[in-house]
Design an enzyme around this catalytic site. Structure first.
Site, PDB file in Angstrom:
ATOM      1  N   ASN A  69       0.873  -1.037   0.128  1.00  0.00           N
ATOM      2  CA  ASN A  69      -0.096  -0.032   0.007  1.00  0.00           C
ATOM      3  C   ASN A  69       0.907   1.279  -0.062  1.00  0.00           C
ATOM      4  OD1 ASN A  69      -1.398   2.177   1.024  1.00  0.00           O
ATOM      5  ND2 ASN A  69      -3.227   0.787   1.662  1.00  0.00           N
TER       6      ASN A  69
ATOM      7  N   HIS B 256       0.765   6.170   1.845  1.00  0.00           N
ATOM      8  CA  HIS B 256       1.710   7.404   2.616  1.00  0.00           C
ATOM      9  C   HIS B 256       2.893   7.820   1.809  1.00  0.00           C
ATOM     10  CE1 HIS B 256      -1.290   6.899   5.327  1.00  0.00           C
ATOM     11  NE2 HIS B 256      -1.211   5.574   5.604  1.00  0.00           N
TER      12      HIS B 256
ATOM     13  N   HIS C  42      -5.532   3.723  -1.899  1.00  0.00           N
ATOM     14  CA  HIS C  42      -6.734   4.078  -1.513  1.00  0.00           C
ATOM     15  C   HIS C  42      -7.250   5.519  -2.247  1.00  0.00           C
ATOM     16  CE1 HIS C  42      -9.466   4.330   2.189  1.00  0.00           C
ATOM     17  NE2 HIS C  42     -10.027   4.708   0.914  1.00  0.00           N
TER      18      HIS C  42
ATOM     19  N   ARG D 119      -9.103   8.351  -1.795  1.00  0.00           N
ATOM     20  CA  ARG D 119     -10.247   8.659  -0.759  1.00  0.00           C
ATOM     21  C   ARG D 119     -10.894   9.897  -1.060  1.00  0.00           C
ATOM     22  NH1 ARG D 119      -8.943   6.556   4.843  1.00  0.00           N
ATOM     23  NH2 ARG D 119     -10.682   7.797   5.465  1.00  0.00           N
TER      24      ARG D 119
ATOM     25  N   ARG E 221      -6.658  12.784   0.463  1.00  0.00           N
ATOM     26  CA  ARG E 221      -5.743  13.181   1.259  1.00  0.00           C
ATOM     27  C   ARG E 221      -4.285  12.588   0.971  1.00  0.00           C
ATOM     28  NH1 ARG E 221      -7.521  10.191   6.897  1.00  0.00           N
ATOM     29  NH2 ARG E 221      -9.601  11.353   6.345  1.00  0.00           N
TER      30      ARG E 221
ATOM     31  N   GLU F 222      -8.335   0.619  -3.378  1.00  0.00           N
ATOM     32  CA  GLU F 222      -9.172   0.581  -2.226  1.00  0.00           C
ATOM     33  C   GLU F 222     -10.100   1.978  -2.542  1.00  0.00           C
ATOM     34  OE1 GLU F 222      -7.274   0.986   1.323  1.00  0.00           O
ATOM     35  OE2 GLU F 222      -6.011  -0.867   0.838  1.00  0.00           O
TER      36      GLU F 222
ATOM     37  N   THR G  58      -8.537   3.848   7.987  1.00  0.00           N
ATOM     38  CA  THR G  58      -9.721   3.086   8.071  1.00  0.00           C
ATOM     39  C   THR G  58     -10.078   2.519   9.374  1.00  0.00           C
ATOM     40  OG1 THR G  58      -9.382   2.837   5.426  1.00  0.00           O
ATOM     41  CG2 THR G  58     -10.898   1.633   6.317  1.00  0.00           C
TER      42      THR G  58
ATOM     43  N   GLU H 113     -11.296  -9.182   2.747  1.00  0.00           N
ATOM     44  CA  GLU H 113     -10.008  -8.768   3.449  1.00  0.00           C
ATOM     45  C   GLU H 113     -10.308  -8.543   4.906  1.00  0.00           C
ATOM     46  OE1 GLU H 113      -7.257  -5.759   1.562  1.00  0.00           O
ATOM     47  OE2 GLU H 113      -6.620  -5.210   3.542  1.00  0.00           O
TER      48      GLU H 113
ATOM     49  N   HIS I  92      -3.950  -4.332   7.557  1.00  0.00           N
ATOM     50  CA  HIS I  92      -4.010  -2.963   8.809  1.00  0.00           C
ATOM     51  C   HIS I  92      -3.148  -3.192   9.688  1.00  0.00           C
ATOM     52  CE1 HIS I  92      -6.199   0.605   8.597  1.00  0.00           C
ATOM     53  NE2 HIS I  92      -5.488   0.683   9.921  1.00  0.00           N
TER      54      HIS I  92
HETATM   55  N1  PXP Z   1      -5.920  -2.960   3.876  1.00  0.00           N
HETATM   56  C1  PXP Z   1      -6.797  -2.019   3.682  1.00  0.00           C
HETATM   57  C2  PXP Z   1      -8.094  -2.202   3.202  1.00  0.00           C
HETATM   58  C3  PXP Z   1      -6.546  -0.757   4.139  1.00  0.00           C
HETATM   59  O1  PXP Z   1      -7.520   0.446   4.373  1.00  0.00           O
HETATM   60  C4  PXP Z   1      -5.320  -0.388   4.752  1.00  0.00           C
HETATM   61  C5  PXP Z   1      -4.679   1.077   5.172  1.00  0.00           C
HETATM   62  O2  PXP Z   1      -5.140   2.037   4.028  1.00  0.00           O
HETATM   63  C6  PXP Z   1      -4.379  -1.671   4.857  1.00  0.00           C
HETATM   64  C7  PXP Z   1      -4.768  -2.709   4.146  1.00  0.00           C
HETATM   65  C8  PXP Z   1      -2.887  -1.476   5.216  1.00  0.00           C
HETATM   66  O3  PXP Z   1      -2.854  -0.798   6.478  1.00  0.00           O
HETATM   67  P1  PXP Z   1      -1.246  -0.370   7.020  1.00  0.00           P
HETATM   68  O4  PXP Z   1      -1.197   1.005   6.174  1.00  0.00           O
HETATM   69  O5  PXP Z   1      -1.768  -0.216   8.316  1.00  0.00           O
HETATM   70  O6  PXP Z   1      -0.367  -1.388   6.526  1.00  0.00           O
END
Ligand code: PXP
Length: 250
Positions: A10, A13, A46, A48, A52, A73, A104, A154, A194
């Site tokens: 992901n 960030h 993602h 959003r 952001r 996402e 999330t 998921e 997550h």
């Molecule tokens: N899976 C989903 C559906 C998420 O929303 C996120 C966070 O955006 C993640 C996985 C990844 O989580 P993390 O950034 O805490 O590793």
């Protein structure tokens, strides 16, 4: 037992840091290329509602330039559905979205949102997009996902990741183990993600019915110290070790 546990990176960030200064550095596309070099299995981003971090142009570029499967996402809204149908990513993970949340915070309430979710799931599926629903490890939500004919769920691992070590964390892990087994039993492909880090990934990676983990924030943070490619490669090793023959699995 699914031997190869896929790792989706992901990259949200990277965009968070970029957007802090309004320019184009660091570039999420460059991060995606490093994920390819580190043998990740997919890219997760993602989009959003408030943009952001990931922006529409990032999705354009990821689709155009990165060969790995893109897992987009998004909230289950008409705006996002139109974007997904235009871009046709490999997968869409439907997530709940609240404007004020930092991340999330919980899973989708599939059971309560049935009427709203059904047409979106079916339109995306008809377009050839693999739909996944981000849910808490709760059998009611799994059954509701199955009833809506979503092929993938998921599991939200946030409660496990945030639990204090000891009985609370063990109880959250047991919920994940039971939910993944239930998903497999009712014919759902099961992913998880997550809050996963080096120190907590192994027990989740060892859950034999999981097919994919999606990991972002920790890897991007770790990349500051060791570089993104090295961080991803190390996560891969930990996941593979958790699945190696002879390691006890749940
Ligand atoms: N899976 C989903 C559906 C998420 O929303 C996120 C966070 O955006 C993640 C996985 C990844 O989580 P993390 O950034 O805490 O590793």
């Amino acid at each position: 037992m699914t031997r190869h546990l896929r790792l989706g990176i992901n990259i949200d960030h990277i965009a968070t840091v970029r957007n802090a200064r309004g320019g184009d550095h660091p570039d999420p596309l460059r991060a995606a290329r490093l994920a390819v070099a580190a043998h990740a299995d997919g890219i997760t981003a993602h989009l959003r509602e408030d943009r952001r971090h990931i922006r529409d142009r990032d999705i354009d570029l990821l689709r155009a330039e990165i060969a790995l499967p893109l897992n987009m996402e998004m909230a289950a809204t008409p705006e996002m559905m139109a974007i997904a149908l235009r871009h046709r990513p490999h997968a869409v993970c439907l997530v709940p979205e609240r404007r004020a949340e930092v991340t999330t915070e919980g899973g989708l309430d599939v059971a309560a949102g049935r009427d709203h979710l059904a047409p979106i799931i079916h339109a995306l599926t008809d377009a050839g997009i693999r739909v996944s629903l981000f849910i808490d490890p709760d059998p009611r939500q799994l059954d509701a996902a199955r009833a809506l004919r979503a092929p993938v769920v998921e599991l939200h691992t946030g409660a496990y990741a945030n639990a204090a070590p000891g009985p609370d964390c063990d109880a959250e892990l047991a919920r994940l183990v039971a939910a993944a087994a239930h998903a497999e039993a009712i014919g759902l492909e099961c992913h998880a993600g997550h809050g996963l880090r080096y120190d907590n990934v192994a027990p989740v990676a060892a859950i034999s019915s999981l097919h994919e983990l999606n990991i972002g924030h920790f890897l991007i943070g770790e990349a500051i110290f060791v570089g993104l490619e090295a961080a991803i490669r190390h996560m891969r090793i930990l996941m593979d070790q958790a699945r190696a023959p002879g390691v006890s699995r749940r």
